[in-house]
Scaffold this active site. Structure first.
Site, PDB file in Angstrom:
ATOM      1  CE1 TYR A  32      -4.378   0.937  -0.462  1.00  0.00           C
ATOM      2  CE2 TYR A  32      -3.674   2.475   0.646  1.00  0.00           C
ATOM      3  CZ  TYR A  32      -4.762   1.874  -0.074  1.00  0.00           C
ATOM      4  OH  TYR A  32      -5.752   2.573  -0.323  1.00  0.00           O
ATOM      5  CG  LEU A  33       4.191   0.364  -2.152  1.00  0.00           C
ATOM      6  CD1 LEU A  33       4.968   0.072  -3.361  1.00  0.00           C
ATOM      7  CD2 LEU A  33       5.111  -0.006  -0.975  1.00  0.00           C
ATOM      8  CG  HIS A  34       2.820   6.078   1.739  1.00  0.00           C
ATOM      9  ND1 HIS A  34       4.415   6.581   2.182  1.00  0.00           N
ATOM     10  CD2 HIS A  34       2.507   5.066   2.630  1.00  0.00           C
ATOM     11  CE1 HIS A  34       4.207   6.002   3.367  1.00  0.00           C
ATOM     12  NE2 HIS A  34       3.554   5.014   3.685  1.00  0.00           N
ATOM     13  CG  HIS A  37       6.276   2.456   1.455  1.00  0.00           C
ATOM     14  ND1 HIS A  37       4.928   2.866   1.271  1.00  0.00           N
ATOM     15  CD2 HIS A  37       6.365   1.866   2.457  1.00  0.00           C
ATOM     16  CE1 HIS A  37       4.368   2.246   2.409  1.00  0.00           C
ATOM     17  NE2 HIS A  37       5.460   1.836   3.422  1.00  0.00           N
ATOM     18  CD  GLN A  61       5.568  -6.443  11.053  1.00  0.00           C
ATOM     19  OE1 GLN A  61       6.503  -7.095  10.384  1.00  0.00           O
ATOM     20  NE2 GLN A  61       5.527  -5.266  10.877  1.00  0.00           N
ATOM     21  N   GLY A 147      12.869   3.769   7.265  1.00  0.00           N
ATOM     22  CA  GLY A 147      12.467   5.015   7.611  1.00  0.00           C
ATOM     23  C   GLY A 147      12.316   5.359   8.926  1.00  0.00           C
ATOM     24  CE  LYS A 149       4.418   7.054  10.297  1.00  0.00           C
ATOM     25  NZ  LYS A 149       4.244   5.579  10.047  1.00  0.00           N
ATOM     26  CD  GLN A 153      10.501  -1.219  11.301  1.00  0.00           C
ATOM     27  OE1 GLN A 153       9.580  -1.835  11.490  1.00  0.00           O
ATOM     28  NE2 GLN A 153      10.536  -0.741  10.001  1.00  0.00           N
ATOM     29  CG  MET A 184       2.915  10.633   3.356  1.00  0.00           C
ATOM     30  SD  MET A 184       3.570  10.534   1.737  1.00  0.00           S
ATOM     31  CE  MET A 184       3.214  12.181   1.082  1.00  0.00           C
TER      32      MET A 184
HETATM   33  P1  AMP Z   1       5.638  -0.143   6.449  1.00  0.00           P
HETATM   34  O1  AMP Z   1       4.992  -0.520   4.903  1.00  0.00           O
HETATM   35  O2  AMP Z   1       4.675   0.835   7.023  1.00  0.00           O
HETATM   36  O3  AMP Z   1       5.998  -1.454   7.035  1.00  0.00           O
HETATM   37  O4  AMP Z   1       6.981   0.739   5.824  1.00  0.00           O
HETATM   38  C1  AMP Z   1       7.917   0.180   5.339  1.00  0.00           C
HETATM   39  C2  AMP Z   1       9.088   1.146   5.427  1.00  0.00           C
HETATM   40  O5  AMP Z   1       8.699   2.389   4.974  1.00  0.00           O
HETATM   41  C3  AMP Z   1       9.618   1.218   6.668  1.00  0.00           C
HETATM   42  O6  AMP Z   1      11.163   1.330   6.729  1.00  0.00           O
HETATM   43  C4  AMP Z   1       9.034   2.777   7.086  1.00  0.00           C
HETATM   44  O7  AMP Z   1       9.806   3.137   8.201  1.00  0.00           O
HETATM   45  C5  AMP Z   1       8.928   3.323   5.922  1.00  0.00           C
HETATM   46  N1  AMP Z   1       8.232   4.465   6.009  1.00  0.00           N
HETATM   47  C6  AMP Z   1       6.742   4.352   6.269  1.00  0.00           C
HETATM   48  N2  AMP Z   1       6.123   5.747   6.118  1.00  0.00           N
HETATM   49  C7  AMP Z   1       7.199   6.544   5.942  1.00  0.00           C
HETATM   50  C8  AMP Z   1       7.308   7.941   5.756  1.00  0.00           C
HETATM   51  N3  AMP Z   1       6.164   8.642   6.037  1.00  0.00           N
HETATM   52  N4  AMP Z   1       8.319   8.622   5.721  1.00  0.00           N
HETATM   53  C9  AMP Z   1       9.666   7.692   5.377  1.00  0.00           C
HETATM   54  N5  AMP Z   1       9.415   6.119   5.763  1.00  0.00           N
HETATM   55  C10 AMP Z   1       8.237   5.503   5.631  1.00  0.00           C
END
Ligand code: AMP
Length: 279
Positions: A32-34, A37, A61, A147, A149, A153, A184
């Site tokens: 569900y990329l933004h 990512h 997790q 990230g 964020k 982690q 995001m």
């Molecule tokens: P997730 O899909 O939420 O598990 O995130 C995958 C990776 O994207 C992780 O390393 C997150 O820290 C990073 N990430 C998620 N949201 C953001 C953001 N708003 N800014 C920077 N990195 C992000």
């Protein structure tokens, strides 16, 4: 772009690249990329000739009663975004492919995982550390991008890489925000229009605290109280607001060393996290 649905396909692809002398970067995600990512993809591409983005909603997790089943998924859209951004391989394993029914080996990083999100989500970091270790073993990247964020982690992964001698460079990316400041997140899609409007108070509260710190406020208790009050005034239910050492994640009372001010708060049923560095 290659789409690898099995561990064997992923390994074969990476083997080809390695034989050609190419460096490999990995961006682990739950899909569900933004743009957050995709900023990680850009960093990986600066450091490696080939970028693998993994999409795996890792069941281990998620705790009981969390959002594993309703976690947002849209593979077609994710695939298009990865193609546009120049990702060379998407690792999109079948849900069952990653864990044998008798899976019984876990990676547990002690000391960094009992606080913050680890306290609210018992077992969460055990799942994260285990799946990241598996992804590192499958892809064997030269570099992996995470990230900030998810600040806790990042620390947990840096620690496991060091402690287990994983031959991977961990790169940390800044937080990407919406125009109004909300960090995001794939989970933002859960928010109703009203919750979305109110959720901006998290980043505003953190920014106020950072401004207060820059103006000389070093008392962690007062900084935290300000953030809590602001989020509550915005209609959020605070899970935690903590001011911790950036190395150990242990709580500090005075910000006289580099600190992390970290928040988790619910808007409706949606739990959002955000943080800011102090110092
Ligand atoms: P997730 O899909 O939420 O598990 O995130 C995958 C990776 O994207 C992780 O390393 C997150 O820290 C990073 N990430 C998620 N949201 C953001 C953001 N708003 N800014 C920077 N990195 C992000």
């Amino acid at each position: 772009m290659t789409i690898c649905r099995t561990i064997e396909e992923m390994r074969a692809q990476v083997r080809d690249w390695r034989q050609a002398g190419l460096r490999v970067g990995l961006v682990p995600t739950m899909g569900y990329l933004h743009e957050g990512h995709m900023s990680l993809v850009d960093l990986a591409a600066q450091r490696a000739e080939r970028v693998v983005l993994s999409i795996y909603v890792n069941p281990t997790q998620f705790g009981p009663g969390e959002d594993l089943d309703k976690y947002p998924r849209d593979f077609a859209r994710d695939e298009a975004l990865c193609r546009q951004r120049g990702v060379q391989a998407l690792f999109y394993p079948e849900s069952r492919a990653m864990y044998a029914p008798s899976h019984s080996t876990w990676v547990v990083v002690e000391g960094l995982t009992e606080t913050l999100c680890g306290r609210s989500r018992p077992g969460h970091f055990r799942g994260v550390s285990t799946v990241v270790t598996k992804l590192f073993n499958i892809v064997q990247p030269d570099v992996a991008v995470f990230g900030r964020k998810d600040a806790q982690q990042v620390l947990v992964i840096q620690r496991l890489v060091r402690d287990l001698d994983q031959p991977v460079e961990v790169v940390v990316a800044p937080i990407v925000r919406e125009a109004d400041g909300l960090a995001m997140s794939s989970r933002n899609t859960y928010l109703s229009a009203d919750e979305r409007r109110r959720a901006v108070c998290i980043s505003q509260a953190l920014q106020d605290a950072a401004d207060g710190y820059a103006g000389g406020e070093l008392d962690a208790c007062r900084l935290r109280a300000g953030v809590t009050a602001r989020i509550q005034a915005g209609g959020g239910r605070v899970d935690y607001v903590e001011c911790v050492s950036r190395d150990t994640l242990q709580a500090v009372t005075r910000v006289d060393q580099p600190a992390l001010l970290a928040v988790a708060a619910f808007f409706g049923k949606t739990r959002l996290i955000d943080n800011v560095y102090l110092g």
